[in-house]
Design an enzyme around this catalytic site. Structure first.
Site, PDB file in Angstrom:
ATOM      1  N   ARG A  12       3.094  16.574 -29.139  1.00  0.00           N
ATOM      2  CA  ARG A  12       2.711  15.233 -28.691  1.00  0.00           C
ATOM      3  C   ARG A  12       1.200  15.137 -28.572  1.00  0.00           C
ATOM      4  NH1 ARG A  12       0.432  15.969 -24.042  1.00  0.00           N
ATOM      5  NH2 ARG A  12       1.228  17.493 -22.561  1.00  0.00           N
TER       6      ARG A  12
ATOM      7  N   HIS B  78       5.434  18.842 -15.769  1.00  0.00           N
ATOM      8  CA  HIS B  78       6.746  18.222 -15.636  1.00  0.00           C
ATOM      9  C   HIS B  78       7.551  19.008 -14.622  1.00  0.00           C
ATOM     10  CE1 HIS B  78       5.902  15.579 -18.853  1.00  0.00           C
ATOM     11  NE2 HIS B  78       6.075  16.437 -19.837  1.00  0.00           N
TER      12      HIS B  78
ATOM     13  N   ALA C 162       1.992   9.423 -16.965  1.00  0.00           N
ATOM     14  CA  ALA C 162       1.335   9.936 -18.166  1.00  0.00           C
ATOM     15  C   ALA C 162       2.096   9.461 -19.397  1.00  0.00           C
ATOM     16  CB  ALA C 162       1.289  11.462 -18.135  1.00  0.00           C
ATOM     17  N   ILE C 163       1.378   9.326 -20.489  1.00  0.00           N
ATOM     18  CA  ILE C 163       1.976   8.933 -21.761  1.00  0.00           C
ATOM     19  C   ILE C 163       1.514   9.901 -22.837  1.00  0.00           C
ATOM     20  CG2 ILE C 163       2.075   7.146 -23.548  1.00  0.00           C
ATOM     21  CD1 ILE C 163       1.709   5.071 -21.349  1.00  0.00           C
TER      22      ILE C 163
ATOM     23  N   CYS D  74      -4.200  15.944 -17.964  1.00  0.00           N
ATOM     24  CA  CYS D  74      -4.666  15.095 -19.066  1.00  0.00           C
ATOM     25  C   CYS D  74      -6.167  15.214 -19.302  1.00  0.00           C
ATOM     26  CB  CYS D  74      -4.269  13.642 -18.836  1.00  0.00           C
ATOM     27  SG  CYS D  74      -2.482  13.427 -18.681  1.00  0.00           S
TER      28      CYS D  74
END
Length: 231
Positions: free
Chosen positions: A86, A93, A161-162, A192
């Site tokens: 990704r 997580h 988050a993305i 991030c």
């Protein structure tokens, strides 16, 4: 003809058939989740399989996106670390975090990566608004942020988050919304790659919400943006 809905990002085409909506009943091991996404993405691309949104939680772990800087992994032995395809950098997580993996065919909608990311952000922002939390975008940072004036002038925390990947315009990976994770677990990384800001959750903000309550709102707001779901 495809229907459309209006968002901040413009006109977003929705799919002509329902999107499968699945919720994992137990924590999912990260490599198993990636394998399942890979399988569904291939089926969507090659066989016209239904699109899918899969809501999961993971055991505690860190993932490294394609832009991850090794120096941002502050405690490499704290939790398992997984390299992932990704976009983005390091993230955490774990239990109490609602991860939504979205396997959508943008060929059936609109092959516009920027619009897709902004619509994911809009999905999170609308979900938070249902719990009276103002989520905000930042021009220089992907994700959704919450202002924390009680912490000082200009203080803000990240609440979602993305990180996505696209293969022949079929998406996978997705969003991670902090409902009630152990926030201290983020301290093993620079989340991030962003320094100088914190991390928060709905419960940390004083919203006593359960995961099923969040799931119900997420589904409603997803359908408003992306179309009907089934399952």
């Amino acid at each position: 003809m495809l229907d459309t809905v209006t968002t901040e990002t413009g006109m977003l085409p929705t799919a002509p058939s329902p999107i499968e909506w699945r919720i994992a009943e137990a924590p999912v091991v990260y490599p198993d989740a990636v394998a399942a996404m890979e399988e569904r993405v291939a089926a969507i691309r090659n066989d016209g399989a239904p699109e899918r949104v899969w809501l999961v939680e993971h055991p505690p772990l860190y993932t490294a996106g394609t832009s991850a800087d090794p120096k941002d992994l502050l405690e490499p032995d704290r939790f398992p670390v997984f390299q992932t395809g990704r976009g983005g950098q390091y993230t955490y997580h774990g239990p109490g975090q609602r991860i939504a993996y979205a396997m959508l065919d943008l060929n059936r909608r609109q092959p516009d990566l920027r619009r897709y990311v902004r619509t994911l952000e809009e999905w999170v922002i609308r979900t938070l608004a249902a719990f009276n939390v103002r989520g905000e975008r930042r021009q220089d940072r992907i994700g959704v942020w919450v202002a924390r004036p009680e912490k000082g002038v200009g203080a803000e925390d990240k609440i979602a988050a993305i990180g996505i990947r696209i293969r022949r315009w079929v998406t996978f990976h997705g969003i991670a919304l902090n409902v009630d994770p152990v926030l201290e677990n983020f301290s093993g990384i620079v989340p991030c790659g962003v320094q100088g800001h914190g991390v928060t959750s709905l419960v940390d903000l004083g919203i006593p919400v359960t995961m099923p309550e969040v799931d119900a709102v997420m589904r409603r707001e997803f359908e408003a943006l992306f179309g009907e779901t089934a399952g």
